[in-house]
Motif scaffolding. Structure first.
Motif, PDB file in Angstrom:
ATOM      1  N   THR A   1       3.689 -12.240   5.058  1.00  0.00           N
ATOM      2  CA  THR A   1       2.502 -12.023   5.898  1.00  0.00           C
ATOM      3  C   THR A   1       1.325 -12.841   5.367  1.00  0.00           C
ATOM      4  O   THR A   1       0.659 -13.552   6.121  1.00  0.00           O
ATOM      5  N   LEU A   2       1.104 -12.757   4.055  1.00  0.00           N
ATOM      6  CA  LEU A   2      -0.034 -13.462   3.462  1.00  0.00           C
ATOM      7  C   LEU A   2       0.121 -14.971   3.612  1.00  0.00           C
ATOM      8  O   LEU A   2      -0.832 -15.681   3.947  1.00  0.00           O
TER       9      LEU A   2
ATOM     10  N   VAL B   1      -2.687 -12.111  10.688  1.00  0.00           N
ATOM     11  CA  VAL B   1      -2.114 -11.068   9.822  1.00  0.00           C
ATOM     12  C   VAL B   1      -1.122 -10.221  10.614  1.00  0.00           C
ATOM     13  O   VAL B   1      -0.015  -9.926  10.154  1.00  0.00           O
TER      14      VAL B   1
ATOM     15  N   THR C   1       4.990  -8.543   2.400  1.00  0.00           N
ATOM     16  CA  THR C   1       3.550  -8.808   2.200  1.00  0.00           C
ATOM     17  C   THR C   1       3.337 -10.281   1.885  1.00  0.00           C
ATOM     18  O   THR C   1       2.392 -10.908   2.395  1.00  0.00           O
ATOM     19  N   LYS C   2       4.252 -10.826   1.057  1.00  0.00           N
ATOM     20  CA  LYS C   2       4.109 -12.247   0.700  1.00  0.00           C
ATOM     21  C   LYS C   2       4.232 -13.125   1.942  1.00  0.00           C
ATOM     22  O   LYS C   2       3.453 -14.060   2.120  1.00  0.00           O
TER      23      LYS C   2
ATOM     24  N   ILE D   1       0.225 -11.243  -7.252  1.00  0.00           N
ATOM     25  CA  ILE D   1       0.914 -11.516  -5.983  1.00  0.00           C
ATOM     26  C   ILE D   1       2.425 -11.472  -6.183  1.00  0.00           C
ATOM     27  O   ILE D   1       3.173 -11.053  -5.311  1.00  0.00           O
TER      28      ILE D   1
ATOM     29  N   GLY E   1      -2.309 -17.025   5.769  1.00  0.00           N
ATOM     30  CA  GLY E   1      -3.054 -18.025   4.995  1.00  0.00           C
ATOM     31  C   GLY E   1      -2.944 -19.397   5.648  1.00  0.00           C
ATOM     32  O   GLY E   1      -3.951 -20.087   5.845  1.00  0.00           O
TER      33      GLY E   1
END
Ligand code: ADP
Length: 467
Positions: A12-13, A179, A9-10, A2, A17
């Protein structure tokens, strides 16, 4: 792994999450609360009915006919059904014959105890209903009876199951939504950073005119954009300064270089034919080479100050000794001028002796250069209660008022036909100013065209230390 993801992306995740975790957490609590709300009242009503039945049976103290279905209903909480069996399996009483048959319950009993069910009760799933059953032993006149207490937990299991699947589909949409929103948010948040990166990539040496647009909102990214723009301003300023320095330096070096090449050209063509011209040209070449050396030395000095790598070696020393020594050397080097040391008070100052000497030499050299032969140069150093006023005055050509503020600028030289013959690189006073600034010395200039110039240095006396 990760760690190697892009920041977008981090974000978004992380966003997705957190959102999913919150969604599932709320659903879990709701789900648990819902089932608890169904099981608990059912369990409680059975418990309560059981508690009431026992003393009620003890009280009636009659024969077996006491197990009359109608009277049995009295101690029961509404919704609870009781069936009484003797040891032969004969049904002695049934408070609701229409209620689920005992055999069906036995057949549909769950092999496992559901999470929310009381341990002392059995649970059966019949079509779309969940049913509780508790067992109680009772001895009546020496005979053993088994009492079964029934209570429906819920009759909507199928509906609830459907609801569970519906929630799962909703969760799936929730995940897709989280997401998508996370992706959108990360793009929005990182957009200014992307623009900054593009700007930084487009910056080439000397091509730094673009700046990042500053948003009216005053958030962290605006702060970053401002810092970035300020940094570009500073870098551009530095580059401009360097370019100006290089241009001015080249310009200053062209004159002596041209003079040298003209002199050599003359020597090449006429050689020793005319001894006087020969000597004159050799002198010119020699002095211009010295000029180039001086310019390069001064440039090196200023370059070092710009790089912050010029160290000062400060100590306590007597200024009057340095003044006297410099004056002696000036008298020896510039015989065409009259020097006078009017006053030279003893004064202890704290500084770099070599640099203070260099600074005095610059003012005195200028006084000589810009004062015609026979002119007078006077130096006065007066100690006034711990503040020294050191003035270097000449009765030379003077400086026009509009130029006084510019004489300390690098490479500045007064543009005048009469001054063209006077050698100078325009760096002397910038060096003197740097030395003065780094010793806390104030410089004042008074000048009048055709009358002369006086530079006054105000220097603080340092307390004498005896170590
Ligand atoms: P330069 O090498 O040209 O002397 P400086 O930085 O020492 O460079 O001085 C800058 C300019 O200030 C000089 O070119 C000159 O025009 C003017 N200047 C400095 N000192 C004097 C002075 N004592 N009298 C008249 N003009 C002066």
């Amino acid at each position: 792994m990760i760690r190697n993801f892009e920041i977008s992306t981090k974000i978004t995740l992380t966003y997705a999450g957190c959102f999913i975790f919150l969604l599932l957490f709320i659903e879990l609590i709701m789900y648990a609360g819902f089932w608890l709300a169904l099981y608990r009242p059912a369990g409680k009503t059975i418990d309560f009915s059981m508690e009431q039945v026992k003393p009620w049976l003890d009280n009636i103290a009659q024969d077996v006919s006491a197990f009359d279905s109608n009277t049995f209903r009295q101690p029961l909480v509404t919704g609870v059904v009781v069936r009484v069996f003797d040891d032969n399996g004969i049904l002695m009483a049934d408070t609701d014959p229409n209620y689920l048959a005992n055999e069906i319950f036995e057949d549909s009993k769950l092999d496992y105890q559901p999470f929310f069910a009381d341990e002392d009760k059995e649970v059966a799933l019949i079509v779309n209903a969940l049913v509780y059953r508790a067992k109680m032993d009772y001895f009546f006149h020496g005979e053993h009876f088994t009492l079964y207490f029934y209570r429906t937990i819920t009759s909507e299991v199928i509906l609830l199951d459907k609801l569970k699947y519906l929630l799962m589909i909703l969760d799936l949409f929730g995940i897709i939504f989280a997401v998508a929103v996370g992706h959108f948010m990360s793009r929005k948040v990182l957009k200014p950073i992307k623009i900054m990166t593009e700007h930084a990539q487009n910056i080439a040496y000397g091509k730094m005119d673009g700046r990042i647009e500053i948003n009216p909102t005053d958030d962290e990214l605006t702060e970053l954009a401002k810092t970035f723009n300020n940094m570009l301003d500073r870098i551009q300023g530095g580059i401009n300064q360097q370019q100006e320095f290089v241009i001015a330096a080249s310009h200053e070096l062209i004159n002596p270089a041209t003079a040298i090449s003209t002199g050599i050209d003359f020597l090449k063509h006429y050689g020793f034919e005319d001894k006087e011209s020969f000597n004159e040209n050799v002198d010119i070449i020699f002095s211009e080479i010295q000029n180039i050396g001086d310019i390069l030395q001064n440039m090196l000095f200023l370059f070092r100050t710009d790089q912050n790598c010029l160290l000062l070696d400060k100590e306590n020393f007597d200024l009057s000794y340095v003044v006297e020594d410099v004056m002696k050397k000036m008298k020896r080097d510039a015989k065409a001028h009259n020097f006078e040391l009017v006053k030279n008070d003893f004064v202890n100052i704290y500084g770099d002796k070599k640099r203070i000497r260099q600074m005095l030499r610059i003012f005195l050299d200028n006084a000589v250069k810009y004062t015609p032969d026979g002119g007078r140069i006077t130096v006065t150093s007066k100690n006034n209660n711990g503040t020294v006023q050191l003035s270097i005055a000449d009765n030379g050509i003077g400086i026009a008022p509009e130029n006084i503020n510019r004489i300390f600028d690098r490479f500045f030289r007064v543009k005048d036909k009469a001054l063209e013959k006077i050698y100078g690189g325009g760096l002397g006073l910038s060096i003197a100013k740097w030395i003065a600034d780094n010793h806390g010395i104030k410089i004042d200039v008074e000048s009048a065209l055709g009358e002369g110039t006086t530079f006054t240095l105000t220097i603080a006396e340092a307390p004498i230390s005896f170590d």
